[in-house]
Each structure stands twice: as C-alpha cells, then as structure tokens.
Design an enzyme around this catalytic site. Structure first.
Site, PDB file in Angstrom:
ATOM      1  CG  HIS A  18      -2.159  -0.964   1.412  1.00  0.00           C
ATOM      2  ND1 HIS A  18      -2.168  -1.672   2.514  1.00  0.00           N
ATOM      3  CD2 HIS A  18      -2.929  -1.284   0.547  1.00  0.00           C
ATOM      4  CE1 HIS A  18      -3.059  -2.472   2.457  1.00  0.00           C
ATOM      5  NE2 HIS A  18      -3.609  -2.346   1.226  1.00  0.00           N
ATOM      6  CE  LYS A  42     -14.626  -5.527   2.694  1.00  0.00           C
ATOM      7  NZ  LYS A  42     -13.753  -4.830   2.084  1.00  0.00           N
ATOM      8  NE  ARG A  91      -3.063  -7.290  -3.862  1.00  0.00           N
ATOM      9  CZ  ARG A  91      -3.633  -7.399  -2.946  1.00  0.00           C
ATOM     10  NH1 ARG A  91      -3.211  -7.639  -1.793  1.00  0.00           N
ATOM     11  NH2 ARG A  91      -4.995  -7.372  -2.845  1.00  0.00           N
ATOM     12  CB  SER A 129      -4.325  -6.387   4.892  1.00  0.00           C
ATOM     13  OG  SER A 129      -3.838  -5.050   4.321  1.00  0.00           O
TER      14      SER A 129
HETATM   15  P1  ADP Z   1     -10.007  -3.583   0.044  1.00  0.00           P
HETATM   16  O1  ADP Z   1     -10.480  -4.243   1.185  1.00  0.00           O
HETATM   17  O2  ADP Z   1     -10.884  -2.346  -0.287  1.00  0.00           O
HETATM   18  O3  ADP Z   1      -9.674  -4.441  -1.083  1.00  0.00           O
HETATM   19  P2  ADP Z   1      -7.335  -3.297   0.985  1.00  0.00           P
HETATM   20  O4  ADP Z   1      -6.779  -2.666   1.916  1.00  0.00           O
HETATM   21  O5  ADP Z   1      -6.775  -4.870   0.796  1.00  0.00           O
HETATM   22  O6  ADP Z   1      -8.716  -2.755   0.693  1.00  0.00           O
HETATM   23  O7  ADP Z   1      -6.580  -2.903  -0.571  1.00  0.00           O
HETATM   24  C1  ADP Z   1      -6.796  -1.590  -0.902  1.00  0.00           C
HETATM   25  C2  ADP Z   1      -6.283  -1.474  -2.468  1.00  0.00           C
HETATM   26  O8  ADP Z   1      -4.705  -1.479  -2.337  1.00  0.00           O
HETATM   27  C3  ADP Z   1      -6.757  -2.430  -3.265  1.00  0.00           C
HETATM   28  O9  ADP Z   1      -6.862  -1.828  -4.561  1.00  0.00           O
HETATM   29  C4  ADP Z   1      -5.690  -3.616  -3.493  1.00  0.00           C
HETATM   30  O10 ADP Z   1      -5.897  -4.185  -4.733  1.00  0.00           O
HETATM   31  C5  ADP Z   1      -4.266  -2.787  -3.409  1.00  0.00           C
HETATM   32  N1  ADP Z   1      -3.353  -3.417  -2.743  1.00  0.00           N
HETATM   33  C6  ADP Z   1      -3.481  -4.241  -1.748  1.00  0.00           C
HETATM   34  N2  ADP Z   1      -2.032  -4.825  -1.517  1.00  0.00           N
HETATM   35  C7  ADP Z   1      -1.388  -4.267  -2.625  1.00  0.00           C
HETATM   36  C8  ADP Z   1      -0.063  -4.561  -2.752  1.00  0.00           C
HETATM   37  N3  ADP Z   1       0.794  -5.612  -2.350  1.00  0.00           N
HETATM   38  N4  ADP Z   1       0.367  -3.770  -3.948  1.00  0.00           N
HETATM   39  C9  ADP Z   1      -0.394  -3.194  -4.546  1.00  0.00           C
HETATM   40  N5  ADP Z   1      -1.645  -2.869  -4.526  1.00  0.00           N
HETATM   41  C10 ADP Z   1      -2.087  -3.372  -3.158  1.00  0.00           C
END
Ligand code: ADP
Length: 160
Positions: A18, A42, A91, A129
């Site tokens: 992130h 959630k 990803r 996460s």
């Molecule tokens: P959500 O629950 O809305 O998917 P996340 O916190 O899991 O929220 O992810 C937020 C955004 O960041 C999403 O678009 C996800 O694909 C992206 N994301 C998560 N991890 C990575 C990573 N390692 N590299 C690039 N983008 C990521």
C-alpha cells in the site's frame, strides 16, 4: 485545478505494498487522500481510527498525503471532496476481476469519476493485509512486509 486522487481501501493493516502505491501516486497527483473504509458488513482486526492512525504515522513525511475515514460509498466521498480519480492497486490476476467490477459499479454510480489502476511492484505483489495477519498469527517474520511499528501492533493484537 489541482488533481486529487483518492486511494480507498480497508488497510487492515497498512502494508509495504500500500505504502509503495501511495508514494508512487503522490508523484503524479497534487494531492492524495488515503480513504480508510469503515464498512458495517466487514470484520476488521483494527478499528477505522486505528487503521487511519497507522497510515498517518507511515505517511507523515509526505506533505501531499492526507488520511481520512469514511463510512459509505466512495463516490459519495468523491463528490464531497470534488475529486474525480479513484486509484486502486493491482496485484495478481485475482485482483483483476474484483477491481474490474468495482470500477464498473463506480462508473455506473458516478460517470464523472475515473478509476486508475496502478500495478504493484513485482517485489510486493504477494503482500496482502490478509496474508500479513496470517503470518502474524503464527509468529512468522513480518520484517519488510509492514512498517516496523505495525509489526508491534499486530503482535499486541494477535498474540497478546
Ligand atoms: P480492500 O478491502 O478495499 O480491497 P485493501 O486494503 O485490501 O482494501 O486494498 C486497498 C487497495 O490496495 C486495493 O486496490 C488492493 O488491490 C491494493 N493493494 C493491496 N495490497 C497491495 C500490494 N501489495 N500492492 C499493490 N496494491 C495493493
């Protein structure tokens, strides 16, 4: 007019993946709002305020980045802030379908809002996460996957 990007997500918790996206888009846009989602349906490990506090700490050196919390539709928040670019990270192939339907739904709800996808760096593409929490629960090494202070927070929450 200044170009504002909104990067919405759960960030439960913030990962190196992130943070890399935030850093990279802050070079492209004038202002970046990282929007912490607080969805009723959630189950989060950390509260929205905790997740936002971690983010604020992690981005405090970058003056272009703001962190906010919102309960509701991202497009509603976009209208309030007069922003029209949503940024999401991509990803593996698995993200593609989900992100595609989300972007289409948002377009349907707010045609003036554009979704920009940013590819993960290859070295971060496996970080999620969910994966990080799984490793933390089982006592694995999280160095480099999340900021150091988040490792402590995860250990406190998951391992007492
Ligand atoms: P959500 O629950 O809305 O998917 P996340 O916190 O899991 O929220 O992810 C937020 C955004 O960041 C999403 O678009 C996800 O694909 C992206 N994301 C998560 N991890 C990575 C990573 N390692 N590299 C690039 N983008 C990521």
């Amino acid at each position: 007019m200044s170009k504002i990007a909104v990067y919405p997500g759960s960030f439960d918790p913030i990962t190196t993946g992130h943070l890399d996206i935030i850093e990279r888009i802050s070079h492209v846009f004038d202002h970046v709002i990282v929007l912490v989602a607080d969805a009723d349906d959630k189950k989060y490990l950390f509260t929205a305020d905790e997740r936002a506090a971690f983010l604020k700490k992690a981005v405090k050196e970058n003056p272009k980045v703001e962190v906010d919390v919102f309960k509701g539709l991202t497009v509603e928040y976009m209208r309030r802030r007069k922003a029209n670019v949503i940024v999401r990270g991509l990803r593996a192939v698995a993200d593609f379908e989900y992100e595609g339907t989300l972007a289409s739904m948002n377009r349907r709800l707010a045609p003036e809002v554009e979704t920009f996808m940013v590819f993960s760096r290859p070295e971060y593409y496996f970080i999620s996460s969910r994966g990080v929490k799984e490793v933390a629960r089982n006592g694995g090494d999280l160095k480099g996957l999340v900021p150091d202070f988040v490792i402590n927070e995860l250990n406190l929450r998951l391992r007492g």
